[in-house]
Write an enzyme that holds these catalytic residues in place. Structure first.
Site, PDB file in Angstrom:
ATOM      1  N   THR A  38      35.427  32.919  43.776  1.00  0.00           N
ATOM      2  CA  THR A  38      35.115  32.988  42.418  1.00  0.00           C
ATOM      3  C   THR A  38      35.135  34.482  42.012  1.00  0.00           C
ATOM      4  OG1 THR A  38      33.900  32.118  40.600  1.00  0.00           O
ATOM      5  CG2 THR A  38      32.476  32.511  42.712  1.00  0.00           C
ATOM      6  N   LYS A  75      39.258  36.561  42.880  1.00  0.00           N
ATOM      7  CA  LYS A  75      40.478  35.733  42.818  1.00  0.00           C
ATOM      8  C   LYS A  75      41.942  36.324  43.252  1.00  0.00           C
ATOM      9  CE  LYS A  75      37.986  31.895  40.353  1.00  0.00           C
ATOM     10  NZ  LYS A  75      37.711  31.335  39.064  1.00  0.00           N
ATOM     11  N   ASN A  89      41.836  30.343  43.976  1.00  0.00           N
ATOM     12  CA  ASN A  89      40.387  30.106  44.041  1.00  0.00           C
ATOM     13  C   ASN A  89      40.096  28.960  45.173  1.00  0.00           C
ATOM     14  OD1 ASN A  89      41.109  27.418  43.011  1.00  0.00           O
ATOM     15  ND2 ASN A  89      39.329  27.428  41.786  1.00  0.00           N
ATOM     16  N   ASP A 128      41.716  26.458  38.888  1.00  0.00           N
ATOM     17  CA  ASP A 128      40.878  26.395  37.793  1.00  0.00           C
ATOM     18  C   ASP A 128      41.471  26.152  36.276  1.00  0.00           C
ATOM     19  OD1 ASP A 128      38.643  27.877  38.573  1.00  0.00           O
ATOM     20  OD2 ASP A 128      39.728  29.787  38.858  1.00  0.00           O
ATOM     21  N   GLY A 149      41.968  38.089  33.834  1.00  0.00           N
ATOM     22  CA  GLY A 149      41.513  38.148  35.378  1.00  0.00           C
ATOM     23  C   GLY A 149      41.931  36.773  36.178  1.00  0.00           C
ATOM     24  N   GLY A 150      41.403  36.620  37.073  1.00  0.00           N
ATOM     25  CA  GLY A 150      41.867  35.278  38.154  1.00  0.00           C
ATOM     26  C   GLY A 150      41.660  34.082  37.327  1.00  0.00           C
ATOM     27  N   ARG A 166      46.419  45.419  33.389  1.00  0.00           N
ATOM     28  CA  ARG A 166      46.405  44.092  33.633  1.00  0.00           C
ATOM     29  C   ARG A 166      46.834  42.918  32.776  1.00  0.00           C
ATOM     30  NH1 ARG A 166      40.674  41.321  35.626  1.00  0.00           N
ATOM     31  NH2 ARG A 166      40.085  41.404  33.711  1.00  0.00           N
ATOM     32  N   GLY A 179      31.535  25.368  30.201  1.00  0.00           N
ATOM     33  CA  GLY A 179      32.310  25.748  31.316  1.00  0.00           C
ATOM     34  C   GLY A 179      32.207  24.491  32.443  1.00  0.00           C
TER      35      GLY A 179
END
Lengths: 263, 263
Positions: free
Chosen positions: A69, A73, A94, A110, A136-137, A163, A246
């Site tokens: 996590t 990742k 992940n 994910d 991000g990841g 990114r 989440g």
């Protein structure tokens, strides 16, 4: 909880911070109920130490896989010997499975977990305009899965322009005409806005985006699992917007982990 | 079993083989009963990988300590930053605690656990002639504890003359006049004979020594925990000799582990 003995297969979840992770609390009871002799333990590992720790764990014969996590990742994908298309497209993994020859195979669950969690509450993202904040990841994996699920338009936002542009380019090739990107989230006509940044993990974090920019009826989703209601979701709720927490993203990954690890 | 979450402190038991280890099955229920948020997991690590794995685990912030078993006990002492006198004297450690500054502190509880296990069944070793077969990590720790407990004479035996002589010399300095050594166990007038070799872990292993060489009434002890009755103990029982199994040595270490690790 599983009974742990000398025959137990070990899986580790690597992250930093680690205290907020929910996967051990969700997966271990499932393993115990199934009578599977395996356990998932948390490991807090700083970014600079990630590769060294994974290489060390690679020498542990009864350690068969890793979950990773924030913030590992992308690094997890980078050190894998092979990866699924969706993980390469997301630029993140992940889950790492150690093969019998000692190599690592990577996948990311994910995005699939996030979309399945939405569908399970009647919020299929098909044909929607979606804003994903955080490239991000986790954000990139969520973006790939949303595109695969048929969103009309995916708008990426990230404060890191490099990114952001890297991910936009990669996704635009695979999903032409459906991907946009901007440093500031384009919320004005979004049907769904997703926080995929770590903002909200810590008390006092600024909000990842201002819910006041969203139209009435927009669904506000967070991928942060702890706290269950982040400041973002609380603010959305106060303003009468529907919210999605989440935990479903993770809950809908558990079966995939079991399959991926052959448990 | 303990509930495992993101806040759980992790302890790992390193050995090779690993399937026979009993410490997780003994320690984890104690942790759960006490409500201590910690877990002990097994890790099979080959000797060539031990140092690399420990250094990797040293970067895991919520990993607070290691237990080590065959064949890593000498290596565990060697890589510790500090050690107790008894561990240095034994030349082996079975527990490593990671200090807040990242260094490792070593101790050995095998010998103390073994002697406390004997005393608990009314077999205090004081003033006895004792033969310890196996001058490896566990054997040397058991020898030190038996000398501390007041045995009249301690006879070491090991098929490796160099290892044997190294331990004899070290113990003779600390316990002058009470330590002898020979490649072949001197059993003829022994009151207690202890197997501290790994022989008996695997079906088909030869016996570590011939119980026919012991006088009537000699106590035959094994430090192997699995199987609970080794071929050696079975043979001794068939010949009418009292026996002492391996599990008490471990059971009498659990409290020491808790203290050592501050749990």
């Amino acid at each position: 909880m599983p009974e742990i003995s000398g025959t137990t297969r070990v899986y580790a979840l690597l992250g930093d911070p680690i205290t907020q992770v929910r996967a051990p609390g969700l997966l271990n009871p499932v393993l115990a109920r199934r009578g599977t002799d395996a356990v998932l333990i948390p490991m807090r590992v700083a970014p600079a130490d990630f590769e060294r720790v994974v290489h060390g764990l690679g020498q542990v014969a009864n350690l068969h896989g890793l979950l990773v996590t924030v913030p590992h990742k992308a690094a997890a994908l980078a050190l894998a010997d092979r990866a699924t298309d969706r993980a390469r497209l997301a630029g993140s993994a992940n889950a790492l499975r150690r093969e019998p020859d000692g190599t690592w195979s990577a996948d990311t669950f994910d995005g699939d977990g996030f979309v399945r969690g939405l569908i399970a509450v009647g919020q299929h993202p098909r044909d929607r305009r979606v804003c994903v904040v955080g490239a991000g990841g986790a954000g990139s994996a969520v973006a790939v899965a949303l595109l695969d699920a048929g969103v009309a338009e995916l708008r990426l936002a990230d404060t890191n322009p490099d990114r952001l542009e890297t991910l936009r380019e990669r996704l635009s090739v695979a999903y032409p005409g459906r991907v946009a990107a901007a440093v500031r989230p384009q919320l004005a006509d979004a049907d769904l806005a997703v926080n995929a940044t770590p903002l909200g993990l810590h008390p006092g974090d600024p909000l990842p985006f201002a819910v006041t920019g969203l139209p009435a009826g927009s669904l506000v989703a967070d991928i942060i699992m702890s706290p269950a209601e982040t400041a973002l979701l609380r603010e959305a709720r106060r303003r009468g917007l529907p919210t999605h927490p989440g935990e479903p993203m993770l809950a809908h990954q558990i079966d995939s982990y079991l399959t991926f690890f052959g448990l």
